[in-house]
Design a protein around this motif. Sequence first.
Motif, PDB file in Angstrom:
ATOM      1  N   GLU A   1       1.100  -1.204   0.070  1.00 19.45           N
ATOM      2  CA  GLU A   1       0.080  -0.173  -0.177  1.00 19.45           C
ATOM      3  C   GLU A   1       0.428   1.194   0.297  1.00 19.45           C
ATOM      4  N   GLY A   2       2.274   1.281   0.005  1.00 17.82           N
ATOM      5  CA  GLY A   2       2.669   2.604  -0.401  1.00 17.82           C
ATOM      6  C   GLY A   2       3.671   2.739   0.971  1.00 17.82           C
ATOM      7  N   ASP A   3       3.446   2.156   2.623  1.00 20.40           N
ATOM      8  CA  ASP A   3       3.923   2.527   3.261  1.00 20.40           C
ATOM      9  C   ASP A   3       5.651   2.013   3.901  1.00 20.40           C
ATOM     10  N   LEU A   4       6.270   3.261   3.986  1.00 18.99           N
ATOM     11  CA  LEU A   4       7.384   3.804   3.834  1.00 18.99           C
ATOM     12  C   LEU A   4       7.996   2.644   5.333  1.00 18.99           C
ATOM     13  N   ASP A   5       7.611   3.269   5.818  1.00 17.78           N
ATOM     14  CA  ASP A   5       7.624   2.929   7.343  1.00 17.78           C
ATOM     15  C   ASP A   5       7.805   0.977   8.104  1.00 17.78           C
ATOM     16  N   ALA A   6       6.817   0.640   7.135  1.00 16.57           N
ATOM     17  CA  ALA A   6       6.065  -1.027   7.157  1.00 16.57           C
ATOM     18  C   ALA A   6       7.617  -1.411   6.075  1.00 16.57           C
ATOM     19  N   ARG A   7       8.052  -1.037   4.884  1.00 23.10           N
ATOM     20  CA  ARG A   7       9.540  -1.449   4.224  1.00 23.10           C
ATOM     21  C   ARG A   7      10.991  -0.760   4.955  1.00 23.10           C
ATOM     22  N   LYS A   8      10.627   0.111   6.348  1.00 21.32           N
ATOM     23  CA  LYS A   8      11.564  -0.153   6.686  1.00 21.32           C
ATOM     24  C   LYS A   8      11.603  -1.129   7.547  1.00 21.32           C
ATOM     25  N   GLN A   9      10.842  -1.769   8.343  1.00 17.59           N
ATOM     26  CA  GLN A   9      10.838  -2.686   9.498  1.00 17.59           C
ATOM     27  C   GLN A   9      11.364  -4.212   8.639  1.00 17.59           C
ATOM     28  N   TYR A  10      10.122  -4.339   7.480  1.00 16.41           N
ATOM     29  CA  TYR A  10      10.598  -5.453   7.162  1.00 16.41           C
ATOM     30  C   TYR A  10      12.075  -5.613   6.812  1.00 16.41           C
ATOM     31  N   ILE A  11      12.493  -4.174   6.213  1.00 17.80           N
ATOM     32  CA  ILE A  11      14.220  -4.330   5.529  1.00 17.80           C
ATOM     33  C   ILE A  11      14.747  -5.224   7.009  1.00 17.80           C
ATOM     34  N   GLU A  12      14.828  -4.002   8.206  1.00 16.21           N
ATOM     35  CA  GLU A  12      15.311  -4.568   9.464  1.00 16.21           C
ATOM     36  C   GLU A  12      15.215  -5.520   9.554  1.00 16.21           C
ATOM     37  N   GLY A  13      13.950  -6.295  10.024  1.00 17.25           N
ATOM     38  CA  GLY A  13      13.405  -7.531  10.484  1.00 17.25           C
ATOM     39  C   GLY A  13      14.290  -8.991   9.053  1.00 17.25           C
ATOM     40  N   ASN A  14      14.814  -8.405   8.371  1.00 20.93           N
ATOM     41  CA  ASN A  14      15.162  -9.296   7.611  1.00 20.93           C
ATOM     42  C   ASN A  14      16.646  -9.712   7.348  1.00 20.93           C
ATOM     43  N   LEU A  15      17.092  -8.575   8.191  1.00 20.90           N
ATOM     44  CA  LEU A  15      18.716  -8.751   7.750  1.00 20.90           C
ATOM     45  C   LEU A  15      19.403  -9.772   8.365  1.00 20.90           C
ATOM     46  N   ARG A  16      18.777 -10.703   9.872  1.00 16.26           N
ATOM     47  CA  ARG A  16      19.243 -11.647   9.582  1.00 16.26           C
ATOM     48  C   ARG A  16      19.813 -13.301   8.596  1.00 16.26           C
ATOM     49  N   LEU A  17      19.204 -12.897   7.599  1.00 15.42           N
ATOM     50  CA  LEU A  17      18.651 -13.809   6.250  1.00 15.42           C
ATOM     51  C   LEU A  17      20.235 -13.015   5.020  1.00 15.42           C
ATOM     52  N   VAL A  18      20.593 -11.212   5.188  1.00 17.66           N
ATOM     53  CA  VAL A  18      21.536 -11.314   4.828  1.00 17.66           C
ATOM     54  C   VAL A  18      22.542 -12.356   5.464  1.00 17.66           C
ATOM     55  N   LEU A  19      23.016 -11.858   6.259  1.00 18.02           N
ATOM     56  CA  LEU A  19      24.198 -11.899   7.210  1.00 18.02           C
ATOM     57  C   LEU A  19      24.688 -13.669   7.319  1.00 18.02           C
ATOM     58  N   SER A  20      22.936 -14.655   7.648  1.00 16.44           N
ATOM     59  CA  SER A  20      22.893 -16.009   7.089  1.00 16.44           C
ATOM     60  C   SER A  20      23.411 -16.261   5.582  1.00 16.44           C
ATOM     61  N   VAL A  21      23.330 -15.414   4.380  1.00 12.87           N
ATOM     62  CA  VAL A  21      23.312 -15.713   2.767  1.00 12.87           C
ATOM     63  C   VAL A  21      25.222 -14.754   2.829  1.00 12.87           C
ATOM     64  N   ILE A  22      25.535 -14.335   3.249  1.00 13.57           N
ATOM     65  CA  ILE A  22      27.149 -13.643   3.165  1.00 13.57           C
ATOM     66  C   ILE A  22      28.670 -14.475   4.615  1.00 13.57           C
ATOM     67  N   LYS A  23      28.163 -15.484   5.176  1.00 11.82           N
ATOM     68  CA  LYS A  23      28.945 -16.879   5.813  1.00 11.82           C
ATOM     69  C   LYS A  23      29.693 -17.588   4.938  1.00 11.82           C
ATOM     70  N   ARG A  24      28.435 -17.287   3.523  1.00  9.09           N
ATOM     71  CA  ARG A  24      28.604 -18.816   2.763  1.00  9.09           C
ATOM     72  C   ARG A  24      29.976 -17.547   1.719  1.00  9.09           C
ATOM     73  N   PHE A  25      30.405 -17.066   1.780  1.00  8.26           N
ATOM     74  CA  PHE A  25      31.225 -16.127   0.841  1.00  8.26           C
ATOM     75  C   PHE A  25      32.588 -15.807   1.880  1.00  8.26           C
ATOM     76  N   SER A  26      32.264 -16.900   3.293  1.00  4.43           N
ATOM     77  CA  SER A  26      33.544 -16.472   4.100  1.00  4.43           C
ATOM     78  C   SER A  26      34.570 -16.861   3.612  1.00  4.43           C
ATOM     79  N   SER A  27      34.841 -17.597   2.786  1.00  6.13           N
ATOM     80  CA  SER A  27      35.955 -17.644   2.235  1.00  6.13           C
ATOM     81  C   SER A  27      36.687 -16.753   1.319  1.00  6.13           C
TER      82      SER A  27
END
Length: 259
Positions: free
Chosen positions: A33-59
């Motif tokens: 619906e275009g809620d930018l605050d919700a978008r920000k919360q959703y990004i912050e709530g999925n940052l753990r997903l980014v962390l799990s992915v970058i572990k694959r590039f530990s080498s």
Amino acid sequence: MAQGKVEICGVNTAKLPLLKPAEKEALFSRIEEGDLDARKQYIEGNLRLVLSVIKRFSSSNENVDDLFQIGCIGLIKAIDNFDSTLNVKFSTYAVPMIIGEIRRFLRDNNAIRVSRSLKDTAYKAIYAKEGMIKRNLREPTLNEIAEEIGISKEDIVYALDAIQNPMSLYEPIYTDGGDTLYVMDQISDKKNKEETWVEHISLSEAMKHLGERENEIIDLRFFKGKTQMEVAEIVGISQAQVSRLEKNALRVMKNYLTA
């Protein structure tokens, strides 16, 4: 790459929020619906997903902060392009996007660049292979590909190896009449296939609305974990045809399930 780092790009990773499924669904409805605050919360709530992915590039020798930032770009792209009506988990959709973004970054910033001529040779071989499969309904040998494009098999092997790592899952490998095949179309996921969206919907009823061939393709792809190439060999048609039939079958099933 630094390990065990708590603060990345000014973010305390030990205190990252973890969204529950219901919270994700509610936030995404607001995002649509275009809620930018919700978008920000959703990004912050999925940052753990980014962390799990970058572990694959530990080498990798890349700075962890840089990889995290690039991974966040992939996450944002996934959020902006995600279709919640497909009943696929967001993480299932987002992880390939994040990985692809990081691999493009590593490829573009690699000190050892793959030359344009090597890339051209590799892609010529890939396109020739797909074309020969379409014509002959079988996978050609390396010698046949070499003869088809007039390049020695040693040069083809060297070129393909040069572009092999890294390659984006969204790298196009063949286009036929507007239907593009991507690297990810040739990859099966036997380990995680139970987590894909087809396992969470009433497939048995939806599949009754498919033709015999489409039914067989869906069964091979999503229940038996076959790649499109393997399905093409079993069914006796080209991979491009498998891709079109698969997309049409999923569209029919989706229309039935959402009617």
